[in-house]
Design a protein around this motif. Structure first.
Motif, short mmCIF file in Angstrom:
data_model
loop_
_atom_site.label_atom_id
_atom_site.label_comp_id
_atom_site.label_asym_id
_atom_site.label_seq_id
_atom_site.Cartn_x
_atom_site.Cartn_y
_atom_site.Cartn_z
N LEU A 295 10.79 -12.30 39.95
CA LEU A 295 10.43 -12.59 38.56
C LEU A 295 11.27 -13.73 37.99
O LEU A 295 10.75 -14.60 37.29
N VAL A 296 12.56 -13.74 38.30
CA VAL A 296 13.41 -14.82 37.78
C VAL A 296 13.11 -16.13 38.50
O VAL A 296 13.16 -17.21 37.89
N ALA A 297 12.76 -16.08 39.79
CA ALA A 297 12.43 -17.30 40.52
C ALA A 297 11.22 -18.01 39.92
O ALA A 297 11.10 -19.23 40.02
N LEU A 298 10.32 -17.26 39.30
CA LEU A 298 9.13 -17.86 38.69
C LEU A 298 9.50 -18.86 37.60
O LEU A 298 8.73 -19.80 37.34
N ARG A 299 10.66 -18.69 36.97
CA ARG A 299 11.04 -19.52 35.82
C ARG A 299 11.95 -20.67 36.20
O ARG A 299 12.35 -21.45 35.33
N GLN A 300 12.31 -20.81 37.45
CA GLN A 300 13.29 -21.82 37.85
C GLN A 300 12.66 -23.21 37.96
O GLN A 300 11.53 -23.35 38.43
N TRP A 309 17.30 -17.66 44.01
CA TRP A 309 16.61 -16.46 43.53
C TRP A 309 15.62 -15.95 44.57
O TRP A 309 15.41 -14.73 44.69
N SER A 310 15.02 -16.84 45.30
CA SER A 310 14.17 -16.43 46.41
C SER A 310 14.99 -15.66 47.44
O SER A 310 14.53 -14.64 47.99
N GLY A 400 5.23 -15.11 53.52
CA GLY A 400 4.52 -14.18 54.40
C GLY A 400 3.05 -14.51 54.56
O GLY A 400 2.22 -13.62 54.73
N LEU A 401 2.73 -15.81 54.52
CA LEU A 401 1.34 -16.24 54.65
C LEU A 401 1.12 -16.96 55.97
O LEU A 401 2.03 -17.60 56.49
N GLY A 437 5.74 -13.37 44.71
CA GLY A 437 6.45 -14.49 45.33
C GLY A 437 5.54 -15.66 45.68
O GLY A 437 6.00 -16.81 45.73
N LEU A 438 4.26 -15.38 45.91
CA LEU A 438 3.34 -16.47 46.24
C LEU A 438 3.31 -17.53 45.16
O LEU A 438 3.15 -18.71 45.44
#
Length: 499
Positions: A295-300, A309-310, A400-401, A437-438
């Motif tokens: 969730l925090v990585a989304l804002r970086q 954060w990842s 993971g894709l 995470g995607l």
């Protein structure tokens, strides 16, 4: 306890990888003092790391060897597991040295000190994989970590680097104090610090689990080690430290340092401490860690902070199978083995892909620069197609894709171990977080192939497109090749993970 049990001879062959790693640090120091040339110092580290990895493989293939034993409990165990860990640390040391070519060449960090500290850290990692008691394990983990305080702050005339080093130091000291306190309390409860003897003590007297001091001791050890993997709520040091450190050092923190924490946690939870106590704690930590990290990585907007954060979120996936050990312990032995193997396999996959991601950042940025903002990477894959492709492969692997098959297989191994272990709710949390995470992984990949922004100056784009020293693209190519190989042949990792 008989005198004979205390006076067993030392098995020097079992200690060979540790001797080689420590000898590497001495060799690097002598090369820097006596020769004083960058090439000689670097060659000493590369040669020593290679010898350490080869020595570990030779010893590991000879079967289990034990030394520093009291009766049947030994403090040092040379096994296939220890060989795998030693080889990983040796490879990471050489890889990070390759990524550091630019900052070593331009004098941003002193070569001798840098190589010596890397060799010392590698020594701690080698011993960590063979640790058979809590004291050896904690000392090895600190030997791995202590040089990193200096490496983080080694960048000259950088306030951010000094602040990052101080943050890392303070938090790590607190974590070590908690772990040592937990080990002392465990000794007070059981009278031993050997991992196998601890397991035997809890198995022989289940009433120990009802003692409040036991729960406190186990909790302190687990929480202290959770600092090392940047698990929530002990994660706040990681983004600031990664961002302030030189990018190659941040790569080492995100791979080797985290690997050390995982190895330590795996040793104490799977071989020593009662799963009924550690399992619920680690399950909650895993769920919180992957959720908060994603969730925090989304804002970086900064690249290194996003990767940091990842990395926090990835620590949650690493802890998830260990959280299922409490349930797996009451099921078939295969369920417990699946949880351990999933953790080891995911750790290997994560280290490879995370290293490739940081390697691409180093290759795409000007020599010695920080990680920059996401906008600085706009159109980078159009200018450097091969580097951009390697970066995207690492990102989708972490997500993971497909075609990042290594990451896909790693996620599948974790989910399968959770389902087999009866932790279906945690498997659902993993699946939801993989979807979250995607968003930021795809955002970074899209930025790399977006139309290039207009450079601020005529030379800005040329500097960003870079003339990376040759070790950087070589290290990136090797990491990418390994990621592709294990993606198509995951059984290689599974065989290595089955310790």
């Amino acid at each position: 306890m008989t005198e004979q049990s205390l006076t067993q001879s030392v098995d020097n062959l079992a200690l060979l990888p540790a001797y080689l790693a420590a000898g590497t640090a001495v060799l690097v120091l002598l090369a820097d003092l006596l020769v004083g040339r960058r090439g000689a110092t670097v060659a000493a580290l590369v040669t020593g790391a290679a010898a350490t990895g080869i020595g570990a493989i030779v010893v590991g293939r000879g079967g289990e060897r034990r030394t520093f034993c009291v009766a049947d409990a030994c403090s040092y165990l040379a096994t296939g597991r220890s060989a795998l860990v030693a080889v990983l640390f040796a490879l990471l040391t050489v890889g990070v040295l390759a990524l550091s070519a630019a900052i070593l060449r331009n004098g941003q960090v002193p070569v001798g000190e840098y190589c010596f500290l890397l060799a010392c850290s590698m020594t701690g990692g080698v011993v960590l994989g063979a640790a058979g008691d809590l004291i050896t394990l904690i000392v090895a983990l600190e030997t791995l970590t202590l040089p990193l305080y200096v490496l983080v702050g080694l960048r000259r005339r950088s306030v951010a680097s000094a602040e990052a080093a101080m943050t890392f130091f303070v938090v790590s000291v607190v974590a070590t104090a908690l772990t040592l306190l937990g080990a002392a309390l465990l000794y007070a409860v059981t009278g031993t610090v050997h991992l196998t003897a601890l397991a035997d003590a809890f198995g022989a007297d289940p009433g120990l689990l009802e003692v409040p001091l036991t729960a406190a001791a186990v909790g302190l050890v687990v929480l202290g080690l959770a600092f090392k993997v940047a698990a929530v709520p002990f994660h706040a040091w990681a983004p600031a430290t990664y961002d302030g450190a030189p990018v190659p050092v941040a790569a080492y923190l995100s791979t080797a340092s985290k690997l050390g924490g995982v190895v330590a946690l795996l040793a104490v939870t799977s071989a020593a401490l009662p799963a009924t106590v550690t399992g619920p704690v680690l399950a909650i930590l895993a769920a919180l860690t992957m959720t908060v990290g994603n969730l925090v990585a989304l804002r970086q907007t900064g690249m290194i902070r996003l990767l940091a954060w990842s990395s926090v979120a990835q620590a949650g996936y690493l802890l998830a199978p260990l959280g299922a050990l409490a349930l797996a312990a009451g099921r078939t032995p295969d369920a417990r083995a699946a949880a351990v193997a999933a953790t080891v396999a995911y750790a290997i996959f994560f280290v490879v892909m995370e290293f490739a991601a940081f390697g691409a950042v180093v290759a795409l940025r000007p020599a010695g620069a920080d990680g920059g903002d996401l906008d600085d990477y706009r159109g980078a894959a159009r200018r450097r197609p091969w580097v951009g492709a390697a970066f995207v492969l690492a990102l989708i692997g972490l997500a993971g894709l497909p075609p990042g098959l290594a990451g896909l297989f790693a996620k599948a191994a974790v989910v399968r171990s959770l389902l087999v272990g009866g932790a279906g709710w945690l498997a659902l949390v993993v699946a939801i977080n993989a979807v979250i995470g995607l968003a930021y992984y795809v955002r970074v990949a899209a930025t790399l192939y977006a139309p290039a922004a207009v450079p601020a100056s005529p030379d800005a784009d040329a500097e960003g497109a870079g003339r990376s020293p040759w070790p950087v693209p070589v290290a990136l190519a090797v990491a990418t090749g390994i990621a592709v190989l294990v993606g198509f042949a995951p059984q290689l990792v599974l065989d290595a993970a089955g310790w």
